[in-house]
Design an enzyme around this catalytic site. Sequence first.
Site, short mmCIF file in Angstrom:
data_model
loop_
_atom_site.label_atom_id
_atom_site.label_comp_id
_atom_site.label_asym_id
_atom_site.label_seq_id
_atom_site.Cartn_x
_atom_site.Cartn_y
_atom_site.Cartn_z
CG ASP A 32 16.68 74.72 37.65
OD1 ASP A 32 15.69 74.12 37.19
OD2 ASP A 32 16.75 75.97 37.73
CB ILE A 33 19.86 78.53 35.53
CG1 ILE A 33 20.88 79.63 35.38
CG2 ILE A 33 18.45 79.10 35.47
CD1 ILE A 33 20.90 80.29 34.00
CG ASN A 89 6.84 71.86 37.34
OD1 ASN A 89 6.23 71.39 38.29
ND2 ASN A 89 7.96 72.55 37.48
CB VAL A 98 11.75 75.04 29.72
CG1 VAL A 98 12.53 74.57 28.49
CG2 VAL A 98 12.44 76.22 30.37
CG HIS A 102 12.28 69.93 32.18
ND1 HIS A 102 11.50 70.60 31.27
CD2 HIS A 102 12.11 70.57 33.36
CE1 HIS A 102 10.90 71.62 31.85
NE2 HIS A 102 11.24 71.61 33.14
CG HIS A 104 12.16 70.12 37.98
ND1 HIS A 104 12.80 71.35 38.09
CD2 HIS A 104 11.20 70.27 37.05
CE1 HIS A 104 12.21 72.21 37.24
NE2 HIS A 104 11.24 71.58 36.61
P1 5GP Z 1 9.80 74.14 34.40
O1 5GP Z 1 9.31 75.39 35.05
O2 5GP Z 1 9.54 74.16 32.92
O3 5GP Z 1 9.32 72.89 35.07
O4 5GP Z 1 11.35 74.11 34.64
C1 5GP Z 1 12.26 74.83 33.87
C2 5GP Z 1 13.50 74.96 34.69
O5 5GP Z 1 14.56 75.33 33.84
C3 5GP Z 1 13.41 76.02 35.78
O6 5GP Z 1 13.63 75.43 37.04
C4 5GP Z 1 14.51 77.01 35.39
O7 5GP Z 1 15.20 77.53 36.52
C5 5GP Z 1 15.41 76.18 34.52
N1 5GP Z 1 16.14 76.92 33.50
C6 5GP Z 1 15.62 77.87 32.68
N2 5GP Z 1 16.55 78.34 31.84
C7 5GP Z 1 17.70 77.67 32.14
C8 5GP Z 1 19.02 77.73 31.62
O8 5GP Z 1 19.34 78.48 30.69
N3 5GP Z 1 19.95 76.90 32.17
C9 5GP Z 1 19.61 76.03 33.19
N4 5GP Z 1 20.59 75.26 33.67
N5 5GP Z 1 18.38 75.96 33.71
C10 5GP Z 1 17.42 76.77 33.19
#
Ligand code: 5GP
Length: 116
Positions: A32-33, A89, A98, A102, A104
């Site tokens: 994760d970034i 999530n 996003v 996915h 985590h």
């Molecule tokens: P969500 O909030 O949808 O459950 O998780 C999305 C995750 O994607 C977040 O933890 C966010 O930090 C990660 N993320 C968003 N953009 C990028 C990216 O460009 N590269 C990577 N490696 N992770 C990302």
Amino acid sequence: MSQDTTIFSKIIAGEIPTEFVYEDDICVAFNDISPQAPTHLLIVPREPIESLDKARNKHQETLGYLLLVAAEIAREQGFAESGYRIVINTNGDGGQTVFHLHVHLLAGRPFVFPPG
Ligand code: 5GP
């Protein structure tokens, strides 16, 4: 948002250079970034399912597979016994940002429950 325009579809397509810690025909895993724990991986199916809310019976095998891959990564990286947290999530209140389903995989510190 179109399913094919998420950042994860671009990562999977190789349009955004990202190191995969795991990949096969079904899914990829990468860091994760914005890590929320010492280990914070995302396990992402190649098929762009928008969210768990949009998953259907035809996705049953893929969904189960993502969890098995997470458990395998945990064993391989040596934190299976100490423990880890799996998070999916889903939609707005679930904190999804996003819209490409996915998993985590978080590890390396204790996690509280219920989460915030
Ligand atoms: P969500 O909030 O949808 O459950 O998780 C999305 C995750 O994607 C977040 O933890 C966010 O930090 C990660 N993320 C968003 N953009 C990028 C990216 O460009 N590269 C990577 N490696 N992770 C990302």
